[in-house]
Motif scaffolding. Structure first.
Motif, PDB file in Angstrom:
ATOM      1  N   ILE A 114      -1.322  -2.404   3.792  1.00  0.00           N
ATOM      2  CA  ILE A 114      -1.010  -3.683   3.166  1.00  0.00           C
ATOM      3  C   ILE A 114      -2.306  -4.478   3.010  1.00  0.00           C
ATOM      4  CG2 ILE A 114      -0.395  -4.826   5.326  1.00  0.00           C
ATOM      5  CD1 ILE A 114       1.841  -6.268   3.640  1.00  0.00           C
ATOM      6  N   GLU A 115      -2.563  -4.871   1.811  1.00  0.00           N
ATOM      7  CA  GLU A 115      -3.755  -5.630   1.469  1.00  0.00           C
ATOM      8  C   GLU A 115      -3.333  -7.058   1.108  1.00  0.00           C
ATOM      9  OE1 GLU A 115      -6.927  -4.586   1.679  1.00  0.00           O
ATOM     10  OE2 GLU A 115      -6.155  -2.730   2.517  1.00  0.00           O
ATOM     11  N   PRO A 116      -4.276  -7.991   1.079  1.00  0.00           N
ATOM     12  CA  PRO A 116      -3.918  -9.382   0.785  1.00  0.00           C
ATOM     13  C   PRO A 116      -3.097  -9.579  -0.497  1.00  0.00           C
ATOM     14  CG  PRO A 116      -6.109  -9.316   1.676  1.00  0.00           C
ATOM     15  CD  PRO A 116      -5.682  -7.877   1.491  1.00  0.00           C
ATOM     16  N   LYS A 117      -3.446  -8.887  -1.585  1.00  0.00           N
ATOM     17  CA  LYS A 117      -2.676  -9.074  -2.822  1.00  0.00           C
ATOM     18  C   LYS A 117      -1.251  -8.525  -2.663  1.00  0.00           C
ATOM     19  CE  LYS A 117      -4.233  -4.963  -5.313  1.00  0.00           C
ATOM     20  NZ  LYS A 117      -2.954  -4.269  -5.303  1.00  0.00           N
ATOM     21  N   ASP A 118      -1.099  -7.452  -1.881  1.00  0.00           N
ATOM     22  CA  ASP A 118       0.239  -6.929  -1.617  1.00  0.00           C
ATOM     23  C   ASP A 118       1.023  -7.886  -0.725  1.00  0.00           C
ATOM     24  OD1 ASP A 118      -0.365  -4.559  -3.030  1.00  0.00           O
ATOM     25  OD2 ASP A 118      -1.223  -3.656  -1.229  1.00  0.00           O
ATOM     26  N   LEU A 119       0.328  -8.470   0.233  1.00  0.00           N
ATOM     27  CA  LEU A 119       0.975  -9.424   1.129  1.00  0.00           C
ATOM     28  C   LEU A 119       1.487 -10.638   0.359  1.00  0.00           C
ATOM     29  CD1 LEU A 119       1.749 -10.318   3.978  1.00  0.00           C
ATOM     30  CD2 LEU A 119      -0.527 -11.308   4.189  1.00  0.00           C
ATOM     31  N   ILE A 120       0.694 -11.120  -0.581  1.00  0.00           N
ATOM     32  CA  ILE A 120       1.138 -12.250  -1.422  1.00  0.00           C
ATOM     33  C   ILE A 120       2.416 -11.865  -2.159  1.00  0.00           C
ATOM     34  CG2 ILE A 120       0.590 -13.523  -3.541  1.00  0.00           C
ATOM     35  CD1 ILE A 120      -1.008 -14.837  -1.578  1.00  0.00           C
ATOM     36  N   GLY A 121       2.442 -10.675  -2.746  1.00  0.00           N
ATOM     37  CA  GLY A 121       3.639 -10.211  -3.449  1.00  0.00           C
ATOM     38  C   GLY A 121       4.845 -10.144  -2.538  1.00  0.00           C
TER      39      GLY A 121
ATOM     40  N   ALA B 129      17.782   7.415   0.961  1.00  0.00           N
ATOM     41  CA  ALA B 129      17.918   7.199   2.405  1.00  0.00           C
ATOM     42  C   ALA B 129      17.184   5.923   2.830  1.00  0.00           C
ATOM     43  CB  ALA B 129      17.380   8.401   3.165  1.00  0.00           C
ATOM     44  N   LEU B 130      15.990   5.720   2.293  1.00  0.00           N
ATOM     45  CA  LEU B 130      15.237   4.506   2.625  1.00  0.00           C
ATOM     46  C   LEU B 130      16.002   3.259   2.188  1.00  0.00           C
ATOM     47  CD1 LEU B 130      11.601   5.582   1.714  1.00  0.00           C
ATOM     48  CD2 LEU B 130      12.514   5.140   4.005  1.00  0.00           C
ATOM     49  N   GLN B 131      16.556   3.292   1.003  1.00  0.00           N
ATOM     50  CA  GLN B 131      17.326   2.147   0.516  1.00  0.00           C
ATOM     51  C   GLN B 131      18.566   1.922   1.369  1.00  0.00           C
ATOM     52  OE1 GLN B 131      16.108   0.051  -1.994  1.00  0.00           O
ATOM     53  NE2 GLN B 131      17.627  -1.182  -0.941  1.00  0.00           N
ATOM     54  N   PHE B 132      19.233   3.012   1.762  1.00  0.00           N
ATOM     55  CA  PHE B 132      20.418   2.909   2.612  1.00  0.00           C
ATOM     56  C   PHE B 132      20.081   2.228   3.938  1.00  0.00           C
ATOM     57  CE2 PHE B 132      23.001   4.802   6.038  1.00  0.00           C
ATOM     58  CZ  PHE B 132      24.256   4.347   5.653  1.00  0.00           C
ATOM     59  N   PHE B 133      19.015   2.693   4.594  1.00  0.00           N
ATOM     60  CA  PHE B 133      18.630   2.108   5.883  1.00  0.00           C
ATOM     61  C   PHE B 133      18.111   0.680   5.723  1.00  0.00           C
ATOM     62  CE2 PHE B 133      18.393   6.638   7.232  1.00  0.00           C
ATOM     63  CZ  PHE B 133      19.371   6.561   8.215  1.00  0.00           C
ATOM     64  N   SER B 134      17.505   0.385   4.597  1.00  0.00           N
ATOM     65  CA  SER B 134      17.069  -0.979   4.324  1.00  0.00           C
ATOM     66  C   SER B 134      18.280  -1.897   4.147  1.00  0.00           C
ATOM     67  CB  SER B 134      16.189  -1.013   3.076  1.00  0.00           C
ATOM     68  OG  SER B 134      15.722  -2.307   2.829  1.00  0.00           O
ATOM     69  N   ASP B 135      19.293  -1.414   3.445  1.00  0.00           N
ATOM     70  CA  ASP B 135      20.522  -2.196   3.258  1.00  0.00           C
ATOM     71  C   ASP B 135      21.218  -2.488   4.588  1.00  0.00           C
ATOM     72  OD1 ASP B 135      20.038  -2.174   0.545  1.00  0.00           O
ATOM     73  OD2 ASP B 135      21.515  -0.594   0.103  1.00  0.00           O
TER      74      ASP B 135
ATOM     75  N   PRO C 271       5.979   0.265  -2.719  1.00  0.00           N
ATOM     76  CA  PRO C 271       6.806   1.473  -2.791  1.00  0.00           C
ATOM     77  C   PRO C 271       6.461   2.549  -1.763  1.00  0.00           C
ATOM     78  CG  PRO C 271       5.283   1.394  -4.626  1.00  0.00           C
ATOM     79  CD  PRO C 271       5.172   0.087  -3.909  1.00  0.00           C
ATOM     80  N   ASN C 272       5.256   2.527  -1.214  1.00  0.00           N
ATOM     81  CA  ASN C 272       4.850   3.562  -0.270  1.00  0.00           C
ATOM     82  C   ASN C 272       4.769   3.062   1.164  1.00  0.00           C
ATOM     83  OD1 ASN C 272       4.530   5.500  -2.350  1.00  0.00           O
ATOM     84  ND2 ASN C 272       2.583   4.565  -2.870  1.00  0.00           N
ATOM     85  N   VAL C 273       5.389   1.902   1.424  1.00  0.00           N
ATOM     86  CA  VAL C 273       5.336   1.315   2.762  1.00  0.00           C
ATOM     87  C   VAL C 273       6.751   1.064   3.262  1.00  0.00           C
ATOM     88  CG1 VAL C 273       4.546  -0.661   4.122  1.00  0.00           C
ATOM     89  CG2 VAL C 273       3.127   0.201   2.259  1.00  0.00           C
ATOM     90  N   VAL C 274       6.984   1.458   4.509  1.00  0.00           N
ATOM     91  CA  VAL C 274       8.254   1.197   5.175  1.00  0.00           C
ATOM     92  C   VAL C 274       7.923   0.497   6.482  1.00  0.00           C
ATOM     93  CG1 VAL C 274      10.302   2.216   6.259  1.00  0.00           C
ATOM     94  CG2 VAL C 274       9.364   3.225   4.170  1.00  0.00           C
ATOM     95  N   PHE C 275       8.510  -0.653   6.706  1.00  0.00           N
ATOM     96  CA  PHE C 275       8.312  -1.368   7.957  1.00  0.00           C
ATOM     97  C   PHE C 275       9.458  -1.022   8.897  1.00  0.00           C
ATOM     98  CE2 PHE C 275       6.222  -4.045   4.785  1.00  0.00           C
ATOM     99  CZ  PHE C 275       4.977  -4.226   5.377  1.00  0.00           C
ATOM    100  N   THR C 276       9.127  -0.430  10.021  1.00  0.00           N
ATOM    101  CA  THR C 276      10.153  -0.130  11.021  1.00  0.00           C
ATOM    102  C   THR C 276      10.266  -1.254  12.035  1.00  0.00           C
ATOM    103  OG1 THR C 276       8.532   1.086  12.343  1.00  0.00           O
ATOM    104  CG2 THR C 276       9.879   2.361  10.785  1.00  0.00           C
ATOM    105  N   ASN C 277       9.284  -2.144  12.017  1.00  0.00           N
ATOM    106  CA  ASN C 277       9.282  -3.279  12.924  1.00  0.00           C
ATOM    107  C   ASN C 277       8.754  -4.494  12.159  1.00  0.00           C
ATOM    108  OD1 ASN C 277       8.947  -5.165  14.929  1.00  0.00           O
ATOM    109  ND2 ASN C 277       7.804  -3.825  16.296  1.00  0.00           N
TER     110      ASN C 277
END
Length: 123
Positions: free
Chosen positions: A95-102, A14-20, A32-38
């Protein structure tokens, strides 16, 4: 919730569908554990980084920010410093700096250099 309800595969689908459909922003290979709604959250963080470096917002003009300003080179250490000066823009534990870089590399906002730093042409 998905684990408790034994619906992990359905939830990921479902997450992938809504992301698409561009209803949400979901990057399972990076966060993998973060979803941005905005998307404004990501834009706020990147804007703050640019302001801090380009306009020397926190008067920390040193080797890291000088290199970022003159060459567009950023590092995890620079993002850690920005986080320490402006913690409100980071969502603690999400979200941490190393994740943000990725994420920035994935979104083609930055690219990895050979020495482990990152090139961000917007600077």
């Amino acid at each position: 919730v998905a684990i408790r309800l034994h619906m992990v595969d359905d939830t990921k689908a479902a997450l992938q569908f809504f992301s698409d459909l561009n209803v949400i922003m979901y990057y399972p290979s990076i966060l993998p554990n973060v979803v941005f709604t905005n998307p404004q959250c990501i834009l706020d963080i990147i804007s703050e980084i640019i302001k801090c470096v380009a306009f020397d917002k926190y008067q920390f003009f040193n080797n890291m920010s000088a290199k970022a300003t003159s060459e567009g080179i950023i590092s995890v250490q620079l993002l850690e410093y920005v986080k320490s000066k402006s913690p409100r823009i980071y969502k603690e534990g999400i979200i941490e700096p190393k994740d943000l870089i990725g994420l920035m590399v994935h979104l083609k906002i930055a690219s990895k250099c050979e020495n482990g730093d990152y090139f961000m042409p917007t600077l």
